[in-house]
Structure formats: C-alpha cells, structure tokens
Design a protein around this motif. Structure first.
Motif, PDB file in Angstrom:
ATOM      1  N   ILE A  32      -6.293   7.453   1.663  1.00  0.00           N
ATOM      2  CA  ILE A  32      -6.331   7.268   3.503  1.00  0.00           C
ATOM      3  C   ILE A  32      -5.935   5.596   3.477  1.00  0.00           C
ATOM      4  N   ASP A  33      -4.513   5.444   4.177  1.00  0.00           N
ATOM      5  CA  ASP A  33      -3.576   3.521   3.820  1.00  0.00           C
ATOM      6  C   ASP A  33      -3.860   3.606   4.927  1.00  0.00           C
ATOM      7  N   GLY A  34      -4.910   2.184   5.432  1.00  0.00           N
ATOM      8  CA  GLY A  34      -4.145   1.395   6.012  1.00  0.00           C
ATOM      9  C   GLY A  34      -5.835   1.771   6.571  1.00  0.00           C
ATOM     10  N   GLY A  42      11.735  -8.601   4.846  1.00  0.00           N
ATOM     11  CA  GLY A  42      12.531  -7.782   4.431  1.00  0.00           C
ATOM     12  C   GLY A  42      13.267  -6.736   4.228  1.00  0.00           C
ATOM     13  N   ARG A  43      11.205  -5.830   5.488  1.00  0.00           N
ATOM     14  CA  ARG A  43      11.199  -4.253   4.924  1.00  0.00           C
ATOM     15  C   ARG A  43      12.847  -3.675   6.029  1.00  0.00           C
ATOM     16  N   ASN A  44      13.174  -3.923   6.898  1.00  0.00           N
ATOM     17  CA  ASN A  44      14.348  -3.711   7.556  1.00  0.00           C
ATOM     18  C   ASN A  44      13.712  -2.339   7.324  1.00  0.00           C
ATOM     19  N   LYS A  87       0.833  -1.037   0.041  1.00  0.00           N
ATOM     20  CA  LYS A  87      -0.149  -0.273  -0.187  1.00  0.00           C
ATOM     21  C   LYS A  87       0.992   1.642   0.347  1.00  0.00           C
ATOM     22  N   GLY A  88       1.677   1.624   1.056  1.00  0.00           N
ATOM     23  CA  GLY A  88       2.121   2.608   1.177  1.00  0.00           C
ATOM     24  C   GLY A  88       3.416   3.174   0.261  1.00  0.00           C
ATOM     25  N   THR A  89       3.878   1.879  -0.686  1.00  0.00           N
ATOM     26  CA  THR A  89       4.840   1.544  -1.949  1.00  0.00           C
ATOM     27  C   THR A  89       4.139   2.497  -3.512  1.00  0.00           C
ATOM     28  N   GLY A 101      13.063  -1.163  10.915  1.00  0.00           N
ATOM     29  CA  GLY A 101      12.951  -0.740  12.275  1.00  0.00           C
ATOM     30  C   GLY A 101      11.558  -1.475  12.846  1.00  0.00           C
ATOM     31  N   ARG A 102      10.506  -1.107  12.122  1.00  0.00           N
ATOM     32  CA  ARG A 102       9.114  -1.560  12.613  1.00  0.00           C
ATOM     33  C   ARG A 102       9.717  -2.429  13.967  1.00  0.00           C
ATOM     34  N   VAL A 103       8.625  -1.991  14.633  1.00  0.00           N
ATOM     35  CA  VAL A 103       8.536  -2.375  16.113  1.00  0.00           C
ATOM     36  C   VAL A 103       7.305  -4.464  15.599  1.00  0.00           C
TER      37      VAL A 103
HETATM   38 MG    MG Z   1       2.419   0.667   4.963  1.00  0.00          MG
END
Ligand code: MG
Ligand code: ATP
Ligand SMILES: Nc1ccn([C@H]2C[C@H](O)[C@@H](COP(=O)(O)O)O2)c(=O)n1
Length: 215
Positions: A103-105, A143-145, A34-36, A147-149
């Motif tokens: 509006i994403d998510g 693989g996103r890397n 979505k963000g991409t 640093g998301r908790v």
């Molecule tokens: Mg996102």
C-alpha cells in the motif's frame, strides 16, 4: 457524501470479511521513488501494488461524485478525507485474488492511520520508508513528465510541507513500534532495489519457515 462518522460506519460494516492479508505500507516523500520500486517488488515478490494516489486519480476519471473534491485537494497538495481513500483501498483489496499488498502513499497522516487500523483491523507487516532529500525529490518530480496536476513547483512545495507536518509523524509512530525499514532512496534505481531485495527476500524466507513449521 455523509458525515465522517456515517461514512466510517459504512466501511466498518463491510470490513474485509474473512480475507486475511499481508500488508506492507510504502511511505516516503513525493518523488522519493515509491511507485518505481513497487513495480520492481511486484515483479519479483508477487505482491499487488495499490497506490492510494493512483486510486484517487482513477476515482476522478471515473466521474464519481467525489471527483471534484479529490481533484481540488490533490491540486492543493492536501490529504483527502480518510473515509474516501479507505473505501477505495478496501474495494481494491477485496476485488483482488492476491493476499499480499504493497500500500503505497498510505497512511499519509494520523487520521489515515488510525481510521485504517480501526476499520480494517490490518496491522502492517512493516513500513518500507524511502529516505530522500527534498532537493533530489524536487528534481525528480519536475522531470517526471506524466501530466500530473500536482507536479508543479507551487504544489510540490505544499506537498513537502504536508509530508513533513503530517506524514513523517506516521513514520515515527511505526518507528516506535520497531516496524520501519528505512531505505536510502537517493541512490540510483537499481541500487535502491538491491537494498529492497534484502528486505523482501528475508520476508519470503520467514514465510517459508512458517509454512514448513505449520505443515
Ligand atoms: Mg507514486
Ligand atoms: N532512485 C531514483 N533515482 C533517480 N530517479 C528516480 C529514482 N526513483 C524514481 N525516479 C524517478 O523519479 C520520478 C518519481 O518517481 P516515482 O513516481 O516512483 O515517485 P513516488 O514516490 O511514487 O512519487 P509520488 O509520491 O509523487 O507518487 C520518476 O520520474 C522516476 O522515474
Ligand atoms: N493517502 C493519500 C494518498 C494520496 N492522497 C492525495 C494527495 C497526494 O498529494 C496525491 C498524490 O498522491 P501520490 O501519488 O503522490 O502518492 O493524492 C491523499 O489524499 N491521501
């Protein structure tokens, strides 16, 4: 924070004022892209991207009184109460000069959907739905890397469960209204965007026709 009723009342007193906006909800599982793709849509079609997750993460960083509660919920893959997220979205819309928003998510569950509709009166133009297998989404998240908790296997499994149990019913609701534009999000990034372009180019020409007819 007060009760949900008090907080909702607080939002509804502000609403969006006179601001008229075009909103597209961007929904799909965690890691579906979505963000991409929102970044691509912003670049080509002049929308402003509002990611509910990004707004919540910024709220944590800002040291807000809700920060700890939001952080704990995100770590657990749970959905933050609607009044918090809607207030953040409402402020972001009002502070922005644009009138076209991705509006994403959000809405992530029935409570998000009903509360947003009730307090803002906004009906989405359509819902862009990213369809992708869990296997592929898991691979992408691990693989996103960034640093998301919540990008660890334990939280990812919880997020998938919440997505199936709480978020898919929202997509089904909009499907019953004929508002869902489904994208095969398992394809490579440029191919996904080619499919998205067809949808947004047709929206842009629809808006142009309306402008010509009304002028
Ligand atoms: Mg996102
Ligand atoms: N079509 C694609 N093919 C392969 N990798 C992709 C594709 N789209 C996005 N990615 C990669 O997958 C990861 C997740 O993408 P992104 O952050 O856009 O997903 P998201 O749907 O916003 O996830 P979340 O709901 O967790 O915020 C990123 O590392 C991104 O570069
Ligand atoms: N409407 C929303 C959107 C997001 N959240 C929380 C819970 C999600 O797991 C997390 C990350 O969102 P993402 O960046 O993956 O879209 O943020 C929420 O509670 N309510």
């Amino acid at each position: 924070m007060g009760s949900a009723t008090e907080a909702t009342k607080d939002i509804s007193e502000n609403l969006l004022g006179d601001k008229k906006v075009t909103v597209v909800f961007v929904l799909g599982g965690p890691g579906s892209g979505k963000g991409t793709q929102c970044a691509n849509i912003v670049e080509h079609y002049g929308f402003t991207h509002l990611s509910a997750g990004d707004l919540l993460r910024a709220e944590i960083k800002s040291g807000s009184e809700n920060g700890t509660m939001i952080q704990n919920m995100i770590k657990e893959g749970k959905i933050v109460p609607s009044e918090v997220t809607i207030k953040l979205l409402q402020t972001a819309i009002l502070e922005n000069g644009n009138d076209k928003f991705l509006i994403d998510g959000f809405p992530r569950n029935e409570e998000n959907r009903a509360a947003f509709e009730r307090v803002t009166g906004i009906v989405p133009e359509f819902v862009l739905f990213f369809d992708c297998s869990e296997e592929e989404m898991e691979r992408r998240l691990l693989g996103r890397n960034q640093g998301r908790v919540d990008d660890n296997i334990e939280t990812i499994k919880k997020r998938f469960k919440v997505f199936v149990e709480s978020s898919l019913p929202v997509v089904e609701h909009y499907e019953s209204l004929g508002k869902v534009k489904r994208i095969d999000a398992a394809k490579p990034i440029p191919e996904v965007f080619e499919d998205i372009k067809v949808i947004f180019s047709s929206l842009a020409s629809k808006v142009m026709k309306l402008v010509i007819i009304s002028s």
